[in-house]
Write an enzyme that holds these catalytic residues in place. Structure first.
Site, PDB file in Angstrom:
ATOM      1  N   GLU A  35      12.610  58.240  43.162  1.00  0.00           N
ATOM      2  CA  GLU A  35      14.042  58.242  42.819  1.00  0.00           C
ATOM      3  C   GLU A  35      14.366  59.594  42.192  1.00  0.00           C
ATOM      4  OE1 GLU A  35      17.011  56.384  42.908  1.00  0.00           O
ATOM      5  OE2 GLU A  35      17.717  58.139  41.791  1.00  0.00           O
ATOM      6  N   CYS A  43      24.487  50.929  40.933  1.00  0.00           N
ATOM      7  CA  CYS A  43      24.976  49.723  40.255  1.00  0.00           C
ATOM      8  C   CYS A  43      24.696  49.765  38.753  1.00  0.00           C
ATOM      9  CB  CYS A  43      24.333  48.487  40.892  1.00  0.00           C
ATOM     10  SG  CYS A  43      24.669  46.989  39.975  1.00  0.00           S
ATOM     11  N   CYS A  48      28.502  49.161  38.887  1.00  0.00           N
ATOM     12  CA  CYS A  48      28.897  47.810  38.457  1.00  0.00           C
ATOM     13  C   CYS A  48      28.679  47.542  36.968  1.00  0.00           C
ATOM     14  CB  CYS A  48      28.106  46.749  39.226  1.00  0.00           C
ATOM     15  SG  CYS A  48      27.720  47.172  40.908  1.00  0.00           S
ATOM     16  N   LYS A  51      30.682  49.798  34.524  1.00  0.00           N
ATOM     17  CA  LYS A  51      32.084  49.442  34.810  1.00  0.00           C
ATOM     18  C   LYS A  51      32.466  48.146  34.114  1.00  0.00           C
ATOM     19  CE  LYS A  51      32.999  46.677  37.644  1.00  0.00           C
ATOM     20  NZ  LYS A  51      32.991  46.832  39.077  1.00  0.00           N
ATOM     21  N   TYR A 180      38.510  49.021  45.535  1.00  0.00           N
ATOM     22  CA  TYR A 180      37.887  48.435  44.348  1.00  0.00           C
ATOM     23  C   TYR A 180      37.903  49.414  43.155  1.00  0.00           C
ATOM     24  CZ  TYR A 180      35.257  44.775  46.976  1.00  0.00           C
ATOM     25  OH  TYR A 180      34.868  43.708  47.725  1.00  0.00           O
ATOM     26  N   GLU A 184      40.121  49.041  39.785  1.00  0.00           N
ATOM     27  CA  GLU A 184      39.405  48.664  38.560  1.00  0.00           C
ATOM     28  C   GLU A 184      39.576  49.727  37.476  1.00  0.00           C
ATOM     29  OE1 GLU A 184      35.893  45.803  40.360  1.00  0.00           O
ATOM     30  OE2 GLU A 184      35.384  47.853  39.892  1.00  0.00           O
ATOM     31  N   HIS A 439      39.385  18.788  33.430  1.00  0.00           N
ATOM     32  CA  HIS A 439      40.659  18.976  32.743  1.00  0.00           C
ATOM     33  C   HIS A 439      40.439  19.263  31.258  1.00  0.00           C
ATOM     34  CE1 HIS A 439      44.932  18.496  32.228  1.00  0.00           C
ATOM     35  NE2 HIS A 439      44.706  17.715  31.188  1.00  0.00           N
ATOM     36  N   GLU A 444      41.122  23.429  38.004  1.00  0.00           N
ATOM     37  CA  GLU A 444      41.405  22.089  38.528  1.00  0.00           C
ATOM     38  C   GLU A 444      42.460  22.145  39.637  1.00  0.00           C
ATOM     39  OE1 GLU A 444      43.450  19.225  35.773  1.00  0.00           O
ATOM     40  OE2 GLU A 444      43.373  20.914  34.399  1.00  0.00           O
TER      41      GLU A 444
HETATM   42  P1  NDP Z   1      37.048  51.198  49.008  1.00  0.00           P
HETATM   43  O1  NDP Z   1      36.564  51.239  50.401  1.00  0.00           O
HETATM   44  O2  NDP Z   1      37.170  49.900  48.314  1.00  0.00           O
HETATM   45  O3  NDP Z   1      38.459  51.898  48.930  1.00  0.00           O
HETATM   46  C1  NDP Z   1      38.644  53.218  49.333  1.00  0.00           C
HETATM   47  C2  NDP Z   1      40.108  53.517  49.193  1.00  0.00           C
HETATM   48  O4  NDP Z   1      40.317  54.889  49.439  1.00  0.00           O
HETATM   49  C3  NDP Z   1      40.958  52.745  50.182  1.00  0.00           C
HETATM   50  O5  NDP Z   1      42.113  52.326  49.518  1.00  0.00           O
HETATM   51  C4  NDP Z   1      41.253  53.777  51.252  1.00  0.00           C
HETATM   52  O6  NDP Z   1      42.471  53.584  51.898  1.00  0.00           O
HETATM   53  C5  NDP Z   1      41.314  55.049  50.429  1.00  0.00           C
HETATM   54  N1  NDP Z   1      40.988  56.241  51.198  1.00  0.00           N
HETATM   55  C6  NDP Z   1      39.929  56.423  52.014  1.00  0.00           C
HETATM   56  N2  NDP Z   1      39.948  57.677  52.528  1.00  0.00           N
HETATM   57  C7  NDP Z   1      41.034  58.277  52.022  1.00  0.00           C
HETATM   58  C8  NDP Z   1      41.598  59.561  52.169  1.00  0.00           C
HETATM   59  N3  NDP Z   1      41.030  60.474  52.951  1.00  0.00           N
HETATM   60  N4  NDP Z   1      42.716  59.853  51.469  1.00  0.00           N
HETATM   61  C9  NDP Z   1      43.297  58.934  50.674  1.00  0.00           C
HETATM   62  N5  NDP Z   1      42.816  57.696  50.497  1.00  0.00           N
HETATM   63  C10 NDP Z   1      41.702  57.363  51.166  1.00  0.00           C
HETATM   64  O7  NDP Z   1      36.108  52.225  48.243  1.00  0.00           O
HETATM   65  P2  NDP Z   1      35.859  52.492  46.706  1.00  0.00           P
HETATM   66  O8  NDP Z   1      35.599  53.939  46.605  1.00  0.00           O
HETATM   67  O9  NDP Z   1      36.916  51.905  45.856  1.00  0.00           O
HETATM   68  O10 NDP Z   1      34.522  51.700  46.447  1.00  0.00           O
HETATM   69  C11 NDP Z   1      33.378  51.905  47.282  1.00  0.00           C
HETATM   70  C12 NDP Z   1      32.678  50.613  47.550  1.00  0.00           C
HETATM   71  O11 NDP Z   1      31.965  50.221  46.406  1.00  0.00           O
HETATM   72  C13 NDP Z   1      33.607  49.459  47.861  1.00  0.00           C
HETATM   73  O12 NDP Z   1      33.875  49.367  49.222  1.00  0.00           O
HETATM   74  C14 NDP Z   1      32.857  48.258  47.367  1.00  0.00           C
HETATM   75  O13 NDP Z   1      32.120  47.732  48.433  1.00  0.00           O
HETATM   76  C15 NDP Z   1      31.951  48.821  46.291  1.00  0.00           C
HETATM   77  N6  NDP Z   1      32.461  48.418  44.962  1.00  0.00           N
HETATM   78  C16 NDP Z   1      32.441  47.114  44.631  1.00  0.00           C
HETATM   79  C17 NDP Z   1      32.917  46.688  43.404  1.00  0.00           C
HETATM   80  C18 NDP Z   1      32.899  45.248  43.072  1.00  0.00           C
HETATM   81  O14 NDP Z   1      32.174  44.501  43.705  1.00  0.00           O
HETATM   82  N7  NDP Z   1      33.708  44.811  42.095  1.00  0.00           N
HETATM   83  C19 NDP Z   1      33.451  47.651  42.433  1.00  0.00           C
HETATM   84  C20 NDP Z   1      33.445  48.998  42.900  1.00  0.00           C
HETATM   85  C21 NDP Z   1      32.968  49.358  44.118  1.00  0.00           C
HETATM   86  P3  NDP Z   1      42.693  52.487  53.048  1.00  0.00           P
HETATM   87  O15 NDP Z   1      42.806  51.172  52.332  1.00  0.00           O
HETATM   88  O16 NDP Z   1      43.962  52.902  53.675  1.00  0.00           O
HETATM   89  O17 NDP Z   1      41.529  52.567  53.958  1.00  0.00           O
END
Ligand code: NDP
Length: 463
Positions: A35, A43, A48, A51, A180, A184, A439, A444
């Site tokens: 690593e 994570c 995660c 966060k 996400y 968040e 309840h 519920e």
């Molecule tokens: P996401 O895929 O959730 O969201 C990316 C966002 O960026 C989307 O809204 C997308 O728009 C936008 N986007 C992508 N490319 C561009 C661009 N060139 N210009 C402007 N906007 C753009 O990715 P995140 O970075 O938020 O998170 C990465 C991954 O990490 C997630 O997919 C998730 O799987 C994981 N994660 C999970 C969490 C949880 O379980 N609670 C918390 C944080 C991350 P559009 O919608 O139009 O495609």
């Protein structure tokens, strides 16, 4: 015994890599794991876990407000960002220690170094330039934040990596993205008192979630004071004379903020890994291509987690890693089950969801019954908070199966985990109906929505 120094070498010490290395070592295999940053991966170190700690921190402002309606007078409160970061660092160090200990106890050899493939059985340990050989190899190097490097001024912006360790809490922040991380962090920073703006290119935040949750969350976030700009992107970022940032958006707005954070997706960490030399194929986005058993184009090299650019979620990487162990060492080829993955967005209020959104289900089934409830959770009655909770079940009328369950509100993530068991087991709406309510709880509602709110026939809503 083979001629290789290791039976199994894992590149990447995140959730997937550590689980696979630990299990293989516990089986008596000769295991090495490398690593380049810190054990625990995205994570644990900068995803995660920190966060969620920050989410907890950001909830307190509202908790203090809500306490008043319950008779409490909370004195003057003050938030210390540096203390939060330091305490978070202590907890992350503790968890990293546990990961290392687990690997060591199982008998894996731990390398604190970047590792790259030299060919399909050889790995270079960069810190010592040593080359080791392995019979089977697992690539679990995860992903990295999209740096948005085509954008003018991208070097002035941060990603979630830096957000966890900022020297100072900014007074204002602009966060780009509608997924996400963007959602968040917008809630985290707002909760900690930062003037927060979210800028998203699409029509509505959280594209892949159920419409009712997206719309209600958007409205609630705005009511709390978060500014949300949809249908816009950042065109450029410049440092201004007063050491703040001047951001120009595609709609011509000029926003002045202290920080700009890019949260526009994550990309596989495959650059410079020696994949070509080893004969491992990648897709157009740089994700490693794998078959149903997580095998790459080279049969004895496997890949799991974010580096495969499919489902970017920790539990999925861990599940895939366990499948690799079954396939590689137990003579039991296993296929990860990606169906009905429950997920949570730790926004405020929180989202918990499993299965198909109404729109997805409408594209798949002829007739849907939609059961939904919008209500004020009991806790908000005395506090006076106006936030609504949403619960929604999407039912395929033909066989009565609940194909989607969607919640917005307190503890939605916890509820989604439990609902996922019911949906995975194929429960029907009748199973929900004959389940006795607990309840008084918010949950519920899930077993007391007896008549459909509306039906959807061939994609059209029928009242
Ligand atoms: P996401 O895929 O959730 O969201 C990316 C966002 O960026 C989307 O809204 C997308 O728009 C936008 N986007 C992508 N490319 C561009 C661009 N060139 N210009 C402007 N906007 C753009 O990715 P995140 O970075 O938020 O998170 C990465 C991954 O990490 C997630 O997919 C998730 O799987 C994981 N994660 C999970 C969490 C949880 O379980 N609670 C918390 C944080 C991350 P559009 O919608 O139009 O495609």
């Amino acid at each position: 015994m083979t001629d290789f120094e290791y039976d199994f070498f894992v590149i990447g010490g995140g959730s997937g890599g550590v689980r696979a290395a630990r299990l293989a070592a516990a089986m008596g295999k000769r295991v090495g794991i490398a690593e380049e940053f810190r054990y625990g991966g995205t994570c644990v170190i900068r995803g995660c876990v920190p966060k969620k700690l920050f989410v907890y921190a950001s909830h307190f402002a509202e908790e203090f407000e809500d306490a008043e309606g319950y008779g409490w007078s909370v004195g003057q409160s003050r938030f210390d960002w540096k203390k939060l970061v330091a305490n978070k660092d202590k907890e992350i160090a503790r968890l990293e220690g546990l990961y290392r200990k687990g690997l060591g106890n199982a008998g894996a050899e731990i390398f604190d170094s970047r590792a790259e493939l030299v060919d399909d059985h050889k790995i270079r340990i960069l810190s010592t330039n040593q080359i080791v050989t392995a019979d089977k190899i697992l690539i679990a190097v995860g992903g990295k934040a999209n740096p948005a490097d085509a954008m003018e001024g991208h070097e002035l912006t941060i990603t979630s990596n830096e957000a966890f360790d900022l020297a100072e809490l900014p007074k204002s922040i602009l966060i780009a993205g509608g997924g996400y991380i963007a959602v968040e962090f917008a809630n985290i920073f707002h909760g900690l008192g930062v003037e927060t703006t979210l800028i998203y290119r699409g029509v509505e935040i959280l594209k892949n979630f159920d419409r009712d949750l997206r719309l209600t969350l958007h409205k609630t976030m705005e009511e709390k004071g978060i500014r949300i700009l949809c249908g816009e992107v950042i065109n450029s970022v410049k440092r201004s004379a007063d050491d703040r940032l001047d951001v120009i958006t595609s709609a011509g707005k000029n926003l002045k903020v202290d920080q700009t954070m890019m949260a526009i997706g994550r990309i596989p960490n495959t650059a410079g890994l020696g994949l070509e030399a080893a004969g491992v194929d990648v897709d157009k986005a740089g994700g490693i291509v794998v078959d149903e058993h997580m095998r790459t184009s080279v049969g004895h090299i496997f890949a799991v987690g974010d580096v495969t650019n499919r489902v970017q979620l920790t539990p999925v990487a861990i599940h895939e890693a366990m499948c690799v162990i079954d396939t590689a060492f137990r003579d039991n080829p296993a296929t990860p089950d990606h169906d009905m993955i429950a997920t949570a967005v730790f926004s405020q209020p929180e989202i918990g969801t499993v299965g198909l959104s109404e729109d997805e289900a409408a594209g798949k089934f002829e007739t849907l019954e939609i059961y939904s409830a919008f209500f004020r959770p009991m806790k908000h009655t005395l506090s006076g908070r106006q936030e609504k909770m949403v619960m929604k079940l999407v039912v395929n009328a033909a066989d009565r199966r609940v194909v989607g369950a969607h919640i917005l509100g307190p503890d939605a993530g916890e509820l989604a985990q439990v609902l996922a068991i019911a949906l995975k087991a194929g429960c029907t709406k009748d199973d929900f109906d004959r389940t006795m309510a607990v309840h008084p709880t918010a949950a519920e509602e899930l077993v007391t929505m007896y008549s459909p709110s509306y039906t959807v026939v061939n994609g059209q809503r029928v009242e």
